[in-house]
Design a protein around this motif. Structure first.
Motif, PDB file in Angstrom:
ATOM      1  N   THR A  81       0.854  -1.179   0.000  1.00 46.91           N
ATOM      2  CA  THR A  81       0.000   0.000   0.000  1.00 46.91           C
ATOM      3  C   THR A  81       0.890   1.228   0.000  1.00 46.91           C
ATOM      4  N   VAL A  82       0.624   2.146  -0.929  1.00 50.10           N
ATOM      5  CA  VAL A  82       1.419   3.370  -1.067  1.00 50.10           C
ATOM      6  C   VAL A  82       0.471   4.568  -1.032  1.00 50.10           C
ATOM      7  N   VAL A  83       0.758   5.526  -0.164  1.00 55.13           N
ATOM      8  CA  VAL A  83      -0.031   6.754  -0.081  1.00 55.13           C
ATOM      9  C   VAL A  83       0.868   7.909  -0.515  1.00 55.13           C
ATOM     10  N   THR A  84       0.396   8.656  -1.527  1.00 51.45           N
ATOM     11  CA  THR A  84       1.184   9.745  -2.094  1.00 51.45           C
ATOM     12  C   THR A  84       0.446  11.074  -1.942  1.00 51.45           C
ATOM     13  N   THR A  85       1.175  12.061  -1.441  1.00 56.08           N
ATOM     14  CA  THR A  85       0.670  13.429  -1.311  1.00 56.08           C
ATOM     15  C   THR A  85       1.757  14.364  -1.845  1.00 56.08           C
ATOM     16  N   HIS A  86       1.513  15.661  -1.788  1.00 58.89           N
ATOM     17  CA  HIS A  86       2.507  16.676  -2.137  1.00 58.89           C
ATOM     18  C   HIS A  86       2.970  16.567  -3.599  1.00 58.89           C
ATOM     19  N   ALA A  87       1.989  16.233  -4.490  1.00 58.82           N
ATOM     20  CA  ALA A  87       2.296  16.163  -5.920  1.00 58.82           C
ATOM     21  C   ALA A  87       1.845  17.454  -6.603  1.00 58.82           C
ATOM     22  N   ALA A 103      -4.589  16.639  -3.817  1.00 55.85           N
ATOM     23  CA  ALA A 103      -4.970  15.252  -4.095  1.00 55.85           C
ATOM     24  C   ALA A 103      -4.146  14.277  -3.253  1.00 55.85           C
ATOM     25  N   THR A 104      -4.796  13.191  -2.867  1.00 51.51           N
ATOM     26  CA  THR A 104      -4.133  12.068  -2.208  1.00 51.51           C
ATOM     27  C   THR A 104      -4.379  10.833  -3.060  1.00 51.51           C
ATOM     28  N   ALA A 105      -3.309  10.153  -3.432  1.00 49.82           N
ATOM     29  CA  ALA A 105      -3.416   8.911  -4.210  1.00 49.82           C
ATOM     30  C   ALA A 105      -3.015   7.755  -3.307  1.00 49.82           C
ATOM     31  N   THR A 106      -3.907   6.780  -3.165  1.00 50.05           N
ATOM     32  CA  THR A 106      -3.607   5.556  -2.423  1.00 50.05           C
ATOM     33  C   THR A 106      -3.602   4.422  -3.435  1.00 50.05           C
ATOM     34  N   GLU A 107      -2.495   3.684  -3.475  1.00 50.98           N
ATOM     35  CA  GLU A 107      -2.335   2.606  -4.448  1.00 50.98           C
ATOM     36  C   GLU A 107      -2.119   1.285  -3.735  1.00 50.98           C
ATOM     37  N   ILE A 122      -1.008  -6.084 -10.412  1.00 50.08           N
ATOM     38  CA  ILE A 122      -2.264  -5.352 -10.493  1.00 50.08           C
ATOM     39  C   ILE A 122      -2.140  -4.148  -9.571  1.00 50.08           C
ATOM     40  N   VAL A 123      -2.314  -2.958 -10.126  1.00 49.74           N
ATOM     41  CA  VAL A 123      -2.204  -1.726  -9.349  1.00 49.74           C
ATOM     42  C   VAL A 123      -3.576  -1.055  -9.349  1.00 49.74           C
ATOM     43  N   THR A 124      -4.160  -0.936  -8.155  1.00 49.87           N
ATOM     44  CA  THR A 124      -5.434  -0.244  -8.004  1.00 49.87           C
ATOM     45  C   THR A 124      -5.130   1.111  -7.381  1.00 49.87           C
ATOM     46  N   THR A 125      -5.533   2.172  -8.070  1.00 46.28           N
ATOM     47  CA  THR A 125      -5.269   3.536  -7.623  1.00 46.28           C
ATOM     48  C   THR A 125      -6.577   4.203  -7.233  1.00 46.28           C
ATOM     49  N   VAL A 126      -6.591   4.804  -6.035  1.00 48.04           N
ATOM     50  CA  VAL A 126      -7.746   5.539  -5.539  1.00 48.04           C
ATOM     51  C   VAL A 126      -7.291   6.979  -5.301  1.00 48.04           C
ATOM     52  N   VAL A 127      -7.868   7.916  -6.055  1.00 51.24           N
ATOM     53  CA  VAL A 127      -7.492   9.325  -5.921  1.00 51.24           C
ATOM     54  C   VAL A 127      -8.649  10.066  -5.244  1.00 51.24           C
ATOM     55  N   GLU A 128      -8.303  10.781  -4.180  1.00 53.04           N
ATOM     56  CA  GLU A 128      -9.277  11.629  -3.500  1.00 53.04           C
ATOM     57  C   GLU A 128      -8.801  13.068  -3.652  1.00 53.04           C
TER      58      GLU A 128
END
Length: 161
Positions: A81-87, A103-107, A122-128
């Motif tokens: 699980t990867v959570v990305t911010t500050h993009a 935006a916050t992307a959780t993959e 398989i990469v599932t990306t959820v963008v909020e």
């Protein structure tokens, strides 16, 4: 317009990158950092394990990513699980659907057997992103593991495909 403004990487940011057609190269950069390189747009993502990664400096296309392993129900295997911010603000899709700097992307990265042999990632990306999205944007991408790197062909970002 994006090419002329030097913004040709707007659709290659972390919230959208895994849905851009291309190949991946995944290696360990050090004991706590997994490195993911893409040949599409020649982007590099760094997934840091351990304490939350700090977001210092200006936002970048790949943002700041914190990673953790999730155990599978039966014990073996599991997801990354990867959570990305500050993009930097960019596009979720090539046609200009935007995401903001908030935006916050959780993959979720999972490995599964391919029906004809081998493995798929398989990469599932959820963008909020409340400024642009009323609900989470969810997309899944699949990458088949290749036997070698002979098809690896990095190419720079382009606003035109």
């Amino acid at each position: 317009k994006d090419e002329a403004a030097g913004e040709q990487c707007r659709s290659y940011g972390a919230p959208a990158l895994m849905s851009v057609p291309g190949r991946l190269h995944i290696t360990w950069q050090d004991d706590n950092t997994l490195r993911l390189d893409t040949d599409a747009g020649t982007q590099t993502r760094l997934f840091r394990f351990g304490p939350a990664a700090s977001s210092t400096g200006p936002p970048t296309w790949q943002g700041t990513s914190s990673a953790r392993w999730e155990a599978a129900g039966g014990g073996a295997g599991g997801s990354l699980t990867v959570v990305t911010t500050h993009a930097r603000p960019g596009y979720l899709r090539r046609n200009g659907v935007p995401y903001s700097a908030d935006a916050t992307a959780t993959e979720y990265f999972d490995v599964a057997p391919h029906p004809s042999g081998g493995q798929v990632l398989i990469v599932t990306t959820v963008v909020e992103d409340p400024p642009y999205l009323q609900r989470p944007y969810i997309v899944s991408s699949h990458f088949k593991k290749e036997t070698d790197g002979s098809k690896w062909d990095p190419s720079p970002c382009t606003a035109i495909w």
